[in-house]
Design a protein around this motif. Structure first.
Motif, mmCIF file in Angstrom:
data_model
loop_
_atom_site.group_PDB
_atom_site.id
_atom_site.type_symbol
_atom_site.label_atom_id
_atom_site.label_comp_id
_atom_site.label_asym_id
_atom_site.label_seq_id
_atom_site.Cartn_x
_atom_site.Cartn_y
_atom_site.Cartn_z
ATOM 1 N N UNK A 56 1.032 -1.383 0.003
ATOM 2 C CA UNK A 56 -0.048 0.050 0.023
ATOM 3 C C UNK A 56 0.786 1.122 0.065
ATOM 4 N N UNK A 57 1.812 1.302 0.845
ATOM 5 C CA UNK A 57 2.895 2.332 0.759
ATOM 6 C C UNK A 57 3.346 2.665 -0.266
ATOM 7 N N UNK A 58 3.982 1.679 -1.226
ATOM 8 C CA UNK A 58 4.532 1.769 -2.461
ATOM 9 C C UNK A 58 3.660 2.412 -3.471
ATOM 10 N N UNK A 59 2.393 1.885 -3.445
ATOM 11 C CA UNK A 59 1.179 2.494 -4.299
ATOM 12 C C UNK A 59 0.999 3.902 -4.126
ATOM 13 N N UNK A 60 0.767 4.238 -2.858
ATOM 14 C CA UNK A 60 0.249 5.557 -2.572
ATOM 15 C C UNK A 60 1.392 6.407 -2.762
ATOM 16 N N UNK A 61 2.719 6.045 -2.441
ATOM 17 C CA UNK A 61 3.953 6.998 -2.744
ATOM 18 C C UNK A 61 4.063 7.195 -4.170
ATOM 19 N N UNK A 62 3.597 6.402 -4.965
ATOM 20 C CA UNK A 62 3.693 6.630 -6.534
ATOM 21 C C UNK A 62 2.636 7.444 -7.084
ATOM 22 N N UNK A 63 1.537 7.615 -6.368
ATOM 23 C CA UNK A 63 0.318 8.077 -6.679
ATOM 24 C C UNK A 63 -0.668 7.259 -7.474
ATOM 25 N N UNK A 64 -0.522 5.826 -7.198
ATOM 26 C CA UNK A 64 -1.677 5.091 -7.799
ATOM 27 C C UNK A 64 -2.751 4.957 -6.724
ATOM 28 N N UNK A 65 -3.763 5.181 -7.246
ATOM 29 C CA UNK A 65 -5.187 5.169 -6.627
ATOM 30 C C UNK A 65 -6.104 4.214 -6.796
ATOM 31 N N UNK A 93 -5.365 -1.177 2.562
ATOM 32 C CA UNK A 93 -5.250 -0.894 1.297
ATOM 33 C C UNK A 93 -6.120 0.145 0.749
ATOM 34 N N UNK A 94 -5.508 1.630 0.395
ATOM 35 C CA UNK A 94 -5.985 2.513 0.078
ATOM 36 C C UNK A 94 -6.847 2.514 -1.336
ATOM 37 N N UNK A 95 -5.805 2.241 -2.289
ATOM 38 C CA UNK A 95 -6.430 2.371 -3.743
ATOM 39 C C UNK A 95 -7.612 1.391 -4.121
ATOM 40 N N UNK A 96 -8.588 2.070 -4.735
ATOM 41 C CA UNK A 96 -9.807 1.268 -5.343
ATOM 42 C C UNK A 96 -9.349 -0.022 -6.208
ATOM 43 N N UNK A 97 -9.901 -1.046 -5.842
ATOM 44 C CA UNK A 97 -9.407 -2.428 -6.558
ATOM 45 C C UNK A 97 -10.669 -3.084 -7.347
ATOM 46 N N UNK A 98 -10.261 -3.563 -8.483
ATOM 47 C CA UNK A 98 -11.061 -4.343 -9.353
ATOM 48 C C UNK A 98 -10.609 -5.544 -9.395
ATOM 49 N N UNK A 99 -11.054 -6.650 -9.027
ATOM 50 C CA UNK A 99 -10.739 -8.165 -9.084
ATOM 51 C C UNK A 99 -11.206 -8.665 -10.337
ATOM 52 N N UNK A 100 -10.403 -9.640 -10.974
ATOM 53 C CA UNK A 100 -10.838 -10.384 -12.181
ATOM 54 C C UNK A 100 -10.996 -11.983 -11.499
ATOM 55 N N UNK A 101 -11.733 -12.542 -11.962
ATOM 56 C CA UNK A 101 -11.897 -13.970 -11.888
ATOM 57 C C UNK A 101 -11.602 -14.771 -12.981
ATOM 58 N N UNK A 102 -11.113 -16.131 -12.980
ATOM 59 C CA UNK A 102 -11.070 -16.966 -14.063
ATOM 60 C C UNK A 102 -12.234 -17.587 -14.363
#
Length: 480
Positions: A181-190, A216-225
């Motif tokens: 999470x810290x990696x994502x938000x540090x890089x501006x990934x939302x 986890x701060x960013x929004x998440x879309x999960x795929x399924x197989x």
């Protein structure tokens, strides 16, 4: 709030924070349209065996051994990120390379691509994989050419291994998720789109817990197989039945040539795509090689006939090597392509050495796709490469590798187009362009504040741009 001039007096109160951007560049938050969240979480709690860390098989064994010495016998040891191209020996490690250093700890060593693992002899014994074992469907057990003995190298066997190798502990998962999470938000990934084909209810519950506890701060879309798609229908597991920060998205199908022939077969692929399409769901097909891209394109075309795929946003993931004829086909049926420009930077040196020069012209044809009006979204495929979106934008614009060489310059994108692909293009790939991907009235306030404008600086400087602040859903979640 989005607007110009001084904010209305009614908003100027202690409940609201006014941020002076001081002339820096405010952009929509980055949207990684293809990553693997749990695998990246695992990376942060595993032994790093990436090319930046090791240069030989011996060094891999020593790093794993030093880590194993901290744990009791028969504790699983996980390594991640090796790539034989960058090793002194220029080959993949085998069980025999690991056995001497780790005779009593089972080892799972994951390749940088995520499509191969190396197990030592103790691990093979525990999961009962031997000379008599049969290759699973679509997977390959590498064997000694003379004896038939498994070498410990396994290709595309995740579905089997996930059933027999213990998962990470709760503490490991939470620690890895916090670092990720810290990696994502540090890089501006939302926003994140998880393309893992084994996502289902257990993964959903895990991520929902992470979201509830703000891990986890960013929004998440999960795929399924495809397999889990069928189970989901049987259990009436509702797609998209939640808020905008966690939902299910496309149904993932893996198509590949690992066994030397197309898997699944074209007829199987066509039937599965048609089944998903009839349910009114979006399909995302993993396709790297020209053969798999062609099969994916035809399967989608058959499923939507006589319509165009633009309305359905059916996706092809990666689309790494694409002829002009294939691009014409993709454009004609309206497929969305989600691809990874960062591969040019991190893997370009290997492409230049291993791929014939004529074929290099077919790699990651961003400009040709844009000219053909193919909708493009960008992602990282993390943990295959680092999740840094600015490196991806830099690679799409310059076509320059980490070693400073160029590959396929005619396929360069403008910085504006590359930025759009990593924001609005990625949002569109999951029907989110109405709420994300640009800074506009009525959209979710997902934003990043950069110390330079990637669309108005020297291309070489793009990869050095820093993020100063990240805003997710109107809340400042990270600032420098």
């Amino acid at each position: 709030m989005v607007g110009s001039g001084r904010p209305p007096a009614t908003l100027m109160n202690s409940a609201n924070r006014q941020i002076d951007c001081q002339g820096y560049t405010l952009i929509p938050g980055f949207n990684d349209a293809h990553c693997h969240i749990l695998a990246t979480i695992s990376k942060f709690v595993s032994v790093d065996c990436s090319p930046e860390t090791v240069s030989s098989i011996h060094e891999i064994a020593i790093r794993l051994q030093n880590h194993a010495n901290q744990f009791p016998v028969d504790t699983w040891i996980r390594g991640i990120g090796f790539n034989e191209f960058y090793l002194k020996e220029h080959r993949t490690p085998t069980k025999w390379d690991l056995d001497h250093a780790l005779p009593n700890h089972p080892v799972k060593l994951l390749h940088q691509s995520g499509h191969a693992v190396v197990l030592n002899s103790r691990a093979l014994d525990i999961i009962q994989l031997s000379k008599e074992s049969v290759d699973p469907p679509y997977g390959v057990i590498d064997r000694d050419q003379n004896t038939g003995e498994p070498t410990g190298v396994l290709f595309d066997m995740d579905n089997h291994l996930n059933q027999v190798i213990p998962t990470l502990s709760s503490n490991e998962l939470e620690l890895g998720a916090s670092i990720f999470n810290q990696e994502c938000i540090r890089m501006g990934i939302t926003s994140l789109q998880d393309a893992t084909p084994t996502n289902f209810s257990d993964r959903w519950s895990l991520f929902k817990d992470f979201k509830v506890r703000s891990i986890l701060n960013p929004s998440i879309v999960l795929m399924s197989d495809a397999e889990h798609f069928e189970l989901a229908q049987e259990e009436r597991f509702k797609f998209n039945d939640t808020d905008s920060t966690l939902r299910l998205g496309p149904v993932k199908i893996i198509a590949g040539m690992t066994t030397g022939t197309l898997y699944p077969s074209y007829n199987e692929l066509k039937c599965k795509v048609a089944e998903i399409h009839k349910q009114g769901l979006q399909v995302a097909i993993h396709a790297i090689e020209p053969e798999t891209i062609e099969a994916a394109s035809h399967a989608i075309s058959q499923a939507i006939f006589p319509n165009n795929a633009t309305e359905f946003r059916h996706r092809i993931e990666h689309c790494s090597e694409c002829s002009s004829g294939l691009i014409d086909d993709l454009a004609q049926i309206g497929v969305t392509v989600v691809t990874q420009p960062g591969f040019l930077y991190f893997n370009g040196h290997r492409y230049l050495e291993e791929i014939p020069s004529q074929r290099q012209l077919s790699l990651y044809r961003f400009n040709s796709m844009e000219v053909s009006n193919i909708q493009i979204g960008f992602g990282s495929d993390s943990p295959v490469i680092p999740i840094n979106p600015l490196i991806g934008i830099y690679a799409a614009v310059t076509r320059r590798t980490s070693s400073g060489k160029f590959i396929g310059l005619p396929e360069s994108l403008s910085a504006e187009s590359a930025l759009k692909a990593y924001t609005l293009g990625s949002a569109r790939a999951v029907f989110d362009e109405g709420i994300r991907g640009s800074i506009a009235i009525g959209k979710i306030a997902d934003m990043a504040l950069l110390d330079a404008d990637p669309t108005n600086c020297e291309p070489e400087k793009i990869k050095s741009i820093s993020n100063l602040m990240t805003i997710c859903g109107g809340k400042v979640v990270w600032e420098q």
